[in-house]
Write an enzyme that holds these catalytic residues in place. Structure first.
Site, short mmCIF file in Angstrom:
data_model
loop_
_atom_site.label_atom_id
_atom_site.label_comp_id
_atom_site.label_asym_id
_atom_site.label_seq_id
_atom_site.Cartn_x
_atom_site.Cartn_y
_atom_site.Cartn_z
N LYS A 200 3.62 -15.16 2.89
CA LYS A 200 2.48 -14.27 2.58
C LYS A 200 1.86 -14.63 1.24
CE LYS A 200 4.81 -11.92 -0.57
NZ LYS A 200 4.45 -11.67 -1.97
N THR A 257 -0.05 -8.02 -0.96
CA THR A 257 -0.43 -9.13 -1.84
C THR A 257 -1.86 -9.62 -1.58
OG1 THR A 257 1.00 -10.36 -0.39
CG2 THR A 257 1.65 -10.27 -2.65
#
Ligand SMILES: NC(=O)c1ccc[n+]([C@@H]2O[C@H](COP(=O)([O-])OP(=O)(O)OC[C@H]3O[C@@H](n4cnc5c(N)ncnc54)[C@H](O)[C@@H]3O)[C@@H](O)[C@H]2O)c1
Length: 357
Positions: A200, A257
C-alpha cells in the site's frame, strides 16, 4: 463486561523511530513494563531524561512512567516476554542477527514494519525466519493495519490486525496489546498481512503524485480501487487469502495512506507530483523513512518474478527509479488494452475461504 485481558508483562521494543516510540508509549500506558532500544543515543537520553520525549522522531509527546530506553540491544532482547520489532525492513537483519540467541525461549516476537527487501524480495517474516533460530519460529507474529504513530500516541481510536502462523500466538499478542482505544483483530494469513502493509505504501506514492499533479478526486479513487486489485493479485500469487486484502492490512491501510496527509509516502508522492526531485525530498526528511520508495522497486521485481500484471506499481517504479515523466505514465496506464473489471481467477482463489464464511 469487557473481554480485554488485564495481564501485564515485560515488553521490549527494537527501534526508536516514530512507530516504535508510539507502540512503546501505548504498551506503557496499558501498564506493561517497557524497555525500548534506540540506535541514536539522543533518543535514549531524551526518553530517559527529564523531558521524557523522543524529540528526534516523535516530538511533542511525553513518555509515560513504565517506559525507559536503552542503548543495549542485548539487555532489551534478553529481558522481555514480548518483543516488538520496529526498525525499517532494510535494517532488520543487521539489527537482530547479533542478538538472535538472546531471547527467552517463550518470548513472542512481533514485527511491526512494512516493507520488502530490494535484493532478496524478502518480507520481514522471511528475513526473521532466516536470521532467528528455529526455536522462536513458532513464536513470530506481525502487526499491521491503518495506524499513524502520531494518532496512536494521542490515544485516538485505532484498529489493527495481528497475524501469526499459529492462531494461539496471534491471540496472545491480541490479548496483550488490545485496549478500548487500540483494538486488535487476529488472522493466520501472514503473507496477506505483510504484503498488504508493504504494497500500500507504493500506492500512497501514486495517490500523492496524482494529487500533486491536480489530477482530481476521480483519479485518486481509481488509483485506490485499481491499486487494491493489483496488490490483491500480487498477494494471492504469493499465497495470501484474497479476503485479507479487503481487511485492515489491505483496504484499511490503503485508504489511510492514500488519503491521509500524515502519510510520509503520500507526501513523497505529492512533492514528486509538484516537480521536486526524489533526492531532495528524501534529504529533507532528516532520517525519517518512507518505505514505499524502496518497496516500489521490490514490488515491481516481485511482480515480474510471479508473472503478475501491476500497471500502477510498474508506473511508480518507472517514475521513481527510471526518471520517467509522471504524466506520460498516466497516459500509458489509461491507454492499456480494455478489459473486464473483475478478475475471475480471484473468485477461484476465494472459493476455499468462502467455504468457511
Ligand atoms: N510512522 C508510522 O506512523 C508507522 C506506522 C505503521 C508502521 N510503520 C512502519 O514502521 C517501520 C518503522 O518506521 P518509523 O516510522 O518508526 O521510522 P522513522 O522513519 O520514524 O525512524 C527511522 C528508524 O530507522 C532507524 N534506523 C535508521 N538507520 C538505521 C540503521 N542503520 N540501523 C538500524 N536502524 C536504523 C532509526 O533508528 C529509527 O528507528 C517502517 O517499516 C514503517 O513503514 C510506521
Amino acid at each position: 463486561m469487557s473481554g480485554l485481558s488485564t495481564e501485564r508483562t515485560n515488553v521490549g521494543v527494537v527501534g526508536g523511530g516514530a512507530w516504535g516510540t508510539a507502540l512503546a508509549v501505548h504498551c506503557a500506558s496499558m501498564g506493561h513494563q517497557v524497555l525500548l532500544w534506540a540506535l541514536e543515543p539522543e533518543v535514549v537520553a531524551g526518553i530517559n531524561g527529564p523531558a521524557r520525549e523522543n524529540t528526534l522522531y516523535l516530538p511533542g509527546h511525553k513518555c509515560p512512567e513504565g517506559l525507559s530506553a536503552s542503548s543495549s540491544l542485548q539487555e532489551v532482547a534478553s529481558s522481555c516476554n514480548l518483543l516488538l520489532i520496529v526498525v525499517p525492513t532494510p535494517f532488520i537483519e543487521k539489527t537482530l542477527a547479533p542478538v538472535a540467541a538472546a531471547f527467552k525461549p517463550d518470548c513472542i516476537l512481533v514485527s511491526c514494519t512494512k516493507g520488502i527487501l530490494n535484493d532478496t524480495l524478502e518480507t520481514p517474516h522471511e528475513i526473521l525466519l532466516r536470521v532467528l533460530p528455529r526455536t522462536v519460529h513458532s513464536q513470530l507474529a506481525y502487526l499491521s493495519g491503518p495506524s499513524f504513530a502520531s494518532e496512536v500516541v494521542q490515544g485516538l481510536p485505532t484498529v489493527v490486525t495481528i497475524a501469526a502462523q499459529e492462531e494461539r500466538v496471534a491471540g496472545r499478542v491480541q490479548a496483550l496489546l488490545s485496549t478500548p482505544r487500540f483494538r486488535c483483530y487476529r488472522t493466520t494469513d501472514v503473507i496477506g498481512v505483510e504484503l498488504g502493509g508493504a504494497l500500500k505504501n507504493v500506492l500512497a506514492i501514486a495517490c500523492g503524485i496524482s494529487d500533486g499533479l491536480n489530477l482530481g478526486n476521480n483519479a485518486r479513487a481509481a488509483l485506490i480501487t485499481r491499486g487494491l486489485a493489483e496488490i490483491t493479485r500480487l498477494a494471492v500469487a504469493k499465497g495470501a487469502n484474497p479476503l485479507t486484502m479487503g481487511g485492515l492490512a489491505g483496504m484499511g491501510d490503503l485508504v489511510l495512506t492514500c488519503t491521509g496527509d500524515l502519510s510520509r509516502n503520500r507526501t513523497v508522492g505529492l512533492r514528486l507530483g509538484r516537480g521536486e526531485l526524489l533526492g531532495a525530498i528524501t534529504a529533507s526528511m532528516h532520517g525519517a523513512v518512507a518505505e514505499g520508495v524502496l518497496t516500489s522497486r521490490s514490488a515491481y521485481s516481485l511482480s515480474r518474478r510471479l508473472g503478475v500484471e501491476v500497471p500502477i506499481i510498474e508506473g511508480i517504479w518507472r517514475v521513481i527509479h527510471e526518471g520517467e515523466d509522471a504524466l506520460t505514465v498516466v497516459q500509458t496506464v489509461m491507454s492499456r488494452e480494455l478489459k473486464p473489471e473483475l478478475d475471475m481467477s480471484m473468485l477461484a482463489a476465494m472459493a476455499p475461504s468462502m467455504a468457511f464464511v
